[in-house]
Design a protein around this motif. Sequence first.
Motif, PDB file in Angstrom:
ATOM      1  N   ALA A  71       0.863  -1.154  -0.036  1.00 50.72           N
ATOM      2  CA  ALA A  71       0.192   0.084  -0.156  1.00 50.72           C
ATOM      3  C   ALA A  71       1.016   1.190  -0.001  1.00 50.72           C
ATOM      4  O   ALA A  71       1.047   1.779   1.010  1.00 50.72           O
ATOM      5  N   ALA A  74      -2.909   5.540  -0.330  1.00 49.24           N
ATOM      6  CA  ALA A  74      -4.425   5.141   0.498  1.00 49.24           C
ATOM      7  C   ALA A  74      -5.152   6.375   0.501  1.00 49.24           C
ATOM      8  O   ALA A  74      -5.101   7.477   0.837  1.00 49.24           O
ATOM      9  N   LEU A  84      -6.328   1.198  -1.666  1.00 54.01           N
ATOM     10  CA  LEU A  84      -4.999   1.136  -1.579  1.00 54.01           C
ATOM     11  C   LEU A  84      -4.260   0.664  -2.942  1.00 54.01           C
ATOM     12  O   LEU A  84      -4.490  -0.279  -3.538  1.00 54.01           O
ATOM     13  N   THR A 102      -4.101  -2.436  -7.476  1.00 46.72           N
ATOM     14  CA  THR A 102      -4.863  -1.610  -6.798  1.00 46.72           C
ATOM     15  C   THR A 102      -5.935  -2.505  -6.237  1.00 46.72           C
ATOM     16  O   THR A 102      -6.217  -3.523  -6.655  1.00 46.72           O
ATOM     17  N   ALA A 519      -1.275   1.467   7.241  1.00 46.12           N
ATOM     18  CA  ALA A 519      -0.938   0.595   6.376  1.00 46.12           C
ATOM     19  C   ALA A 519       0.323   0.930   5.764  1.00 46.12           C
ATOM     20  O   ALA A 519       1.052   2.028   6.083  1.00 46.12           O
ATOM     21  N   GLN A 538       2.581  -5.702   4.752  1.00 44.32           N
ATOM     22  CA  GLN A 538       1.608  -5.684   4.085  1.00 44.32           C
ATOM     23  C   GLN A 538       0.118  -5.863   5.184  1.00 44.32           C
ATOM     24  O   GLN A 538      -0.829  -5.985   4.591  1.00 44.32           O
TER      25      GLN A 538
END
Length: 650
Positions: A71, A74, A84, A102, A519, A538
């Motif tokens: 990501a 965001a 993301l 994506t 993220a 992740q």
Amino acid sequence: MTNEKRRRGFFQRRTALQALAVAVLITANAPPIYNFVSTYAHEREINSDDYKARHGHWQVIELPSDVRINAIHAALLDTGKLLLIAGSGNNRAEFEAGSFRTLVYDPVSGYTKDVRTPTDLFCAGHAFLPDGNLLVAGGTLRYEVLAPDVTRAGGTMIVKNESPDDEPRTFPKGTEFVAPDGRRYVAAAEFAVEPATKTESRRGTVTVTASETSLWVDAVEEGSGSISATPTQYAITGLTGVDRQNLYGLADKMTLDKQDYQGTKETYEFNPRTEEYERVGDMAEKRWYPTLTGLPDGQVLSVAGLDGAGQVLDGSVNEIYDPKTKKWTVQPDLDRYFPTYPALFQTSTPGRLFYTGSSTGYGPEDDGRQPGFWNIEDNRFQPVPGLRDADLMETSGSAWVGPVQDQTIMVVGGGGIGESARSTSRIDLIKLNDANPRFVPGPSLPEGTRYPNLVQLPDDTTLITNGSRDYRGKGNSDNHNARIYHPDTNTLEYAADPNIGRNYHGSAILLPDGRVLTAGSDPLFRDKDNLIPGEFEQRLEIYSPPYLFRGVRPVISAGPASVGYGDVATFTVQDNYAGIGKARLVRPSAVTHSTNVEQRSIALDFTERGDQVTVTIPAEAAVVPPGFYMLFLTNRMGVPSAARWVQVVD
């Protein structure tokens, strides 16, 4: 001695021996057992109701392995889902394979959708449009190549067209340019050439000015024989006759020097309803690491970035996107240089932007670093004084503090230019509508912090979370801490420690239910000695602020879906036992590289009668740019409702 006494004596001796054995075992294994007991006590404490009500709580979210994503970007859509964006995800192999990602993710239901991504949107810019679409512009045309790995000479080719009677022409990737001595170079991407312009003076004199476009080219042959150290004119293979004379390339040099990342000009709108990208008009300039800032009329200004040759743009081609025509227009009068990903905010005054000095990535240390006001009506720039650690602003975070009507901005953390190990714990604040605005000191973070993420909460506080002390977390320098800034007291409050460290390419976003999702993170290494290459983080993590553990939340059960400027709108509120203390519109975030110029909180005047709360929308579009907002109603105990989406329209 009776059998009973014998048995009792035996069991006493056995118990004593067992106790002795346990004591020896504990002594031999004291650190592991102590750690286990300590960890158990810590887990019990941070999961207690009292602790959550004082400091909040973090929860790690691991998506299924087949949908996990790097990501890089965001954004919160008005459907409540998260967008993301990875693009190639800072992974050269994925870039070369044309594999771009994506993900749409719903943090409530767990729904995911892998979205077809038409180009590498890695390190693009983004801003929300009035209809809720997310404008995404720029991205990666080419990855960086260090000098030892450059095998083919390359450089910037300027393609000229001297014919005013020609039509716009597009040339494909791989178009060949040939030097007089036979050396050949090919275009790294598709490019377009406009006709020359013809002007006639009052005396009838006609002047023809050749059009030009720049692109990157690479030598066909490997090795030093492809180097060119002198300015040269190149013929375009395949052109004949007059076309061959009018259209040609010019380049100052072709070298085996380090080749930087290069940007693209492609632009898309992401539609939250179809959950697909829609191609719109390209930017005039290629951009990698640009900032997109929304304006009061719904248009979007694009500045900065690396161009198609990997050079920092000089500021002469800033441009504006019109969502009505879906086209960009260059603003030649807005000549202003910024380093990449500058933090550029729309103030409460139309035509007046504020640059905090925060940026990420590229640019010299002595140019474009001064914070100040930029008037985009006459291009004047007014510097502001008072910023501490002014040489440590790269990878810092900037955000509005409290309601945007207060016109207060904070600058948090940051580090030295490039791969510097220096960082600062500085928090400085500036009130933009003071007679003589200047930065003033705020409280300090517990340690130096690069890449902090700042999230405005519906109770007017700001969550400051994560980051690292060194460049990209080198030396295991991630900061596993968080603080909540209180603007009414100018103090920091301890918040629960996040479980996951996040540095470069980390992000944080306010969710409609009042929680915060974090993220990403892209460390260079994953050991203290910087020997083991890092891995992209992740996992997601969600923070529930203390206000979610302090009683019953008011519930907005009904109300209009759209409002206009100056409108009065009534909403039905249930479970409103404590009465409403604040009404806020919060713009959804679109964040990357610690840069988030989208988020802002707007205070609403309101009245309360029974289960009806009536709010007044400000009349100024510079305060409330058109688009979707989350309406939060916070009771007098400081507990916010879940948000209700409201679109502010002209």
